[in-house]
Design an enzyme around this catalytic site. Structure first.
Site, PDB file in Angstrom:
ATOM      1  N   GLY A  22       1.834   6.707  15.326  1.00  0.00           N
ATOM      2  CA  GLY A  22       1.993   7.987  16.014  1.00  0.00           C
ATOM      3  C   GLY A  22       1.049   9.059  15.491  1.00  0.00           C
ATOM      4  N   GLU A  28       1.470  -0.934  14.638  1.00  0.00           N
ATOM      5  CA  GLU A  28       2.795  -1.201  15.202  1.00  0.00           C
ATOM      6  C   GLU A  28       3.142  -2.681  15.301  1.00  0.00           C
ATOM      7  OE1 GLU A  28       0.815   1.190  16.202  1.00  0.00           O
ATOM      8  OE2 GLU A  28       1.964   3.004  16.619  1.00  0.00           O
ATOM      9  N   ALA A  87       5.131   7.490  13.369  1.00  0.00           N
ATOM     10  CA  ALA A  87       6.481   7.917  13.739  1.00  0.00           C
ATOM     11  C   ALA A  87       7.389   7.541  12.574  1.00  0.00           C
ATOM     12  CB  ALA A  87       6.909   7.188  14.995  1.00  0.00           C
ATOM     13  N   GLU A 119      -2.103   8.396  17.244  1.00  0.00           N
ATOM     14  CA  GLU A 119      -1.850   8.748  18.651  1.00  0.00           C
ATOM     15  C   GLU A 119      -1.873  10.265  18.845  1.00  0.00           C
ATOM     16  OE1 GLU A 119       1.683   6.163  18.686  1.00  0.00           O
ATOM     17  OE2 GLU A 119       0.892   5.312  20.543  1.00  0.00           O
TER      18      GLU A 119
HETATM   19  N1  COA Z   1       8.003   6.543   8.542  1.00  0.00           N
HETATM   20  C1  COA Z   1       8.879   6.897   7.603  1.00  0.00           C
HETATM   21  N2  COA Z   1       8.569   7.052   6.306  1.00  0.00           N
HETATM   22  C2  COA Z   1       7.280   6.847   5.970  1.00  0.00           C
HETATM   23  C3  COA Z   1       6.298   6.469   6.911  1.00  0.00           C
HETATM   24  C4  COA Z   1       6.705   6.316   8.251  1.00  0.00           C
HETATM   25  N3  COA Z   1       5.854   5.984   9.224  1.00  0.00           N
HETATM   26  N4  COA Z   1       5.126   6.308   6.244  1.00  0.00           N
HETATM   27  C5  COA Z   1       5.362   6.593   4.959  1.00  0.00           C
HETATM   28  N5  COA Z   1       6.662   6.915   4.776  1.00  0.00           N
HETATM   29  C6  COA Z   1       7.343   7.277   3.534  1.00  0.00           C
HETATM   30  C7  COA Z   1       7.617   6.067   2.652  1.00  0.00           C
HETATM   31  O1  COA Z   1       8.789   5.417   3.081  1.00  0.00           O
HETATM   32  C8  COA Z   1       7.759   6.726   1.312  1.00  0.00           C
HETATM   33  O2  COA Z   1       9.013   7.341   1.229  1.00  0.00           O
HETATM   34  P1  COA Z   1       9.940   7.183  -0.121  1.00  0.00           P
HETATM   35  O3  COA Z   1       9.088   7.783  -1.213  1.00  0.00           O
HETATM   36  O4  COA Z   1      11.168   7.958   0.185  1.00  0.00           O
HETATM   37  O5  COA Z   1      10.143   5.699  -0.302  1.00  0.00           O
HETATM   38  C9  COA Z   1       6.715   7.847   1.367  1.00  0.00           C
HETATM   39  O6  COA Z   1       6.475   8.092   2.743  1.00  0.00           O
HETATM   40  C10 COA Z   1       5.404   7.478   0.701  1.00  0.00           C
HETATM   41  O7  COA Z   1       4.915   6.283   1.283  1.00  0.00           O
HETATM   42  P2  COA Z   1       4.504   4.980   0.456  1.00  0.00           P
HETATM   43  O8  COA Z   1       4.598   3.804   1.376  1.00  0.00           O
HETATM   44  O9  COA Z   1       5.265   4.905  -0.808  1.00  0.00           O
HETATM   45  O10 COA Z   1       2.967   5.312   0.149  1.00  0.00           O
HETATM   46  P3  COA Z   1       1.799   4.271  -0.165  1.00  0.00           P
HETATM   47  O11 COA Z   1       0.652   5.085  -0.666  1.00  0.00           O
HETATM   48  O12 COA Z   1       2.280   3.140  -0.967  1.00  0.00           O
HETATM   49  O13 COA Z   1       1.392   3.673   1.286  1.00  0.00           O
HETATM   50  C11 COA Z   1       0.928   3.786   3.664  1.00  0.00           C
HETATM   51  C12 COA Z   1       0.846   4.506   2.293  1.00  0.00           C
HETATM   52  C13 COA Z   1       0.484   4.799   4.737  1.00  0.00           C
HETATM   53  C14 COA Z   1      -0.004   2.570   3.685  1.00  0.00           C
HETATM   54  C15 COA Z   1       2.389   3.327   3.913  1.00  0.00           C
HETATM   55  O14 COA Z   1       3.245   4.442   3.706  1.00  0.00           O
HETATM   56  C16 COA Z   1       2.662   2.798   5.295  1.00  0.00           C
HETATM   57  O15 COA Z   1       2.263   1.680   5.610  1.00  0.00           O
HETATM   58  N6  COA Z   1       3.377   3.589   6.145  1.00  0.00           N
HETATM   59  C17 COA Z   1       3.791   3.166   7.436  1.00  0.00           C
HETATM   60  C18 COA Z   1       2.630   3.186   8.402  1.00  0.00           C
HETATM   61  C19 COA Z   1       3.077   2.691   9.760  1.00  0.00           C
HETATM   62  O16 COA Z   1       3.402   1.529   9.944  1.00  0.00           O
HETATM   63  N7  COA Z   1       3.047   3.604  10.737  1.00  0.00           N
HETATM   64  C20 COA Z   1       3.381   3.272  12.098  1.00  0.00           C
HETATM   65  C21 COA Z   1       4.774   3.605  12.386  1.00  0.00           C
HETATM   66  S1  COA Z   1       5.201   3.180  14.047  1.00  0.00           S
END
Ligand code: COA
Length: 258
Positions: A110, A133, A64, A113
């Protein structure tokens, strides 16, 4: 501008979540668009099955959209979870056409999910799955605590959710979370091949099977009794007459879904 790319390939509607800059994170707008796209595909007689996937090579859906809810209060959080479950996640699970998740990369929060709401999951070998989460101080709210336990077992759900760790595609296959693992370049082909295989069968009977399988997971509903009713209802359909007539006259059935 839409956050989805929708294309009909044969009798399969391929819905691609297209926010690759945000790793296809599900914001409110995308959830609403996905909900409409699923409803439209379900109503479209040309569509027999649906594939859900993410744009790019990195992510299916990375969760999400955290930027949308980080300042929410309790009521807003409740609306977010309930609204999402009603509008999208339960809708996907109860869609009467088979929905296949083509998990092409990260499926987190999400995103996992959403994949778990689909009826069948195929992952590419680079995919990583998790419900992180609790690392954000919250728990899954789009059905993750329930569906992960149903698909992978309660023990695996406790471990994955409490450690917030990601598992590989092969590990996901081992615990029953995904049906198949393939190379990323073969992912859509493999999903289309499953779709083609099921498209030979009665759409009416497949819809009945979806309802019967789901019935066993619904509070206060007896799955075995639902199966008996769905089984009996099949005998009133043109598809049943066509399927049995075709078998007895040694020809291929031509199902209409009626
Ligand atoms: N919500 C909003 N933005 C998200 C996102 C999310 N769940 N997951 C990734 N993004 C965005 C990042 O903020 C980033 O945006 P920016 O370039 O404007 O800063 C872009 O997507 C790329 O992500 P980034 O984190 O730079 O990539 P990465 O390769 O370093 O890491 C992940 C990849 C998937 C490990 C990391 O993005 C992450 O941990 N995301 C969140 C996962 C999460 O907790 N999901 C559950 C949400 S309830």
């Amino acid at each position: 501008m839409s956050n989805l790319i929708i294309e009909l390939q044969g009798k399969t509607q391929i819905i691609t979540i297209n926010r690759p800059d945000k790793l296809n994170a599900l914001n409110k707008e995308t959830i609403a668009e996905l909900s409409n796209a699923i409803k439209e595909a379900e109503q479209n007689d040309e569509v027999i099955s649906i594939i859900l996937t993410g744009a790019g090579e990195k992510a299916f859906v990375a969760g999400a959209d955290i930027s949308e809810f980080h300042e929410f209060n309790r009521e807003q959080a409740k609306d977010l979870a309930k609204g999402g479950q009603d509008t999208l996640f339960d809708l996907v699970e109860n869609t009467e056409k088979i929905v296949i998740a083509a998990i092409n990369g990260f499926a987190l929060g999400g995103g996992l999910e959403l994949a778990m709401s689909c009826h069948i999951r195929v992952a590419s070998s680079n995919a990583r799955m998790g419900l992180p989460e609790v690392s954000l101080g919250v728990i899954p709210g789009y059905g993750g605590t329930q569906r992960l336990a149903q698909l992978a077992g309660k023990g695996k759900a406790f471990e994955m959710i409490s450690t917030a760790s990601m598992i590989t595609a092969d590990e996901a296959k081992e615990c029953g979370l995904v049906n198949h693992v393939v190379e990323q370049s073969d992912l859509i082909e493999r999903c289309l091949s499953i779709a083609t295989q099921l498209q030979k069968n009665s759409p009416r009977a497949i819809a009945a099977a979806i309802r019967a399988i789901n019935a066993g997971y619904k509070e206060g509903v007896n799955g075995f009794e639902s199966e008996i009713d769905e089984f009996a209802d099949c005998f009133t359909t043109q598809d049943f007459k066509e399927g049995t007539d075709a078998f007895l006259s040694k020809r291929k059935a031509n199902f209409t879904g009626k």
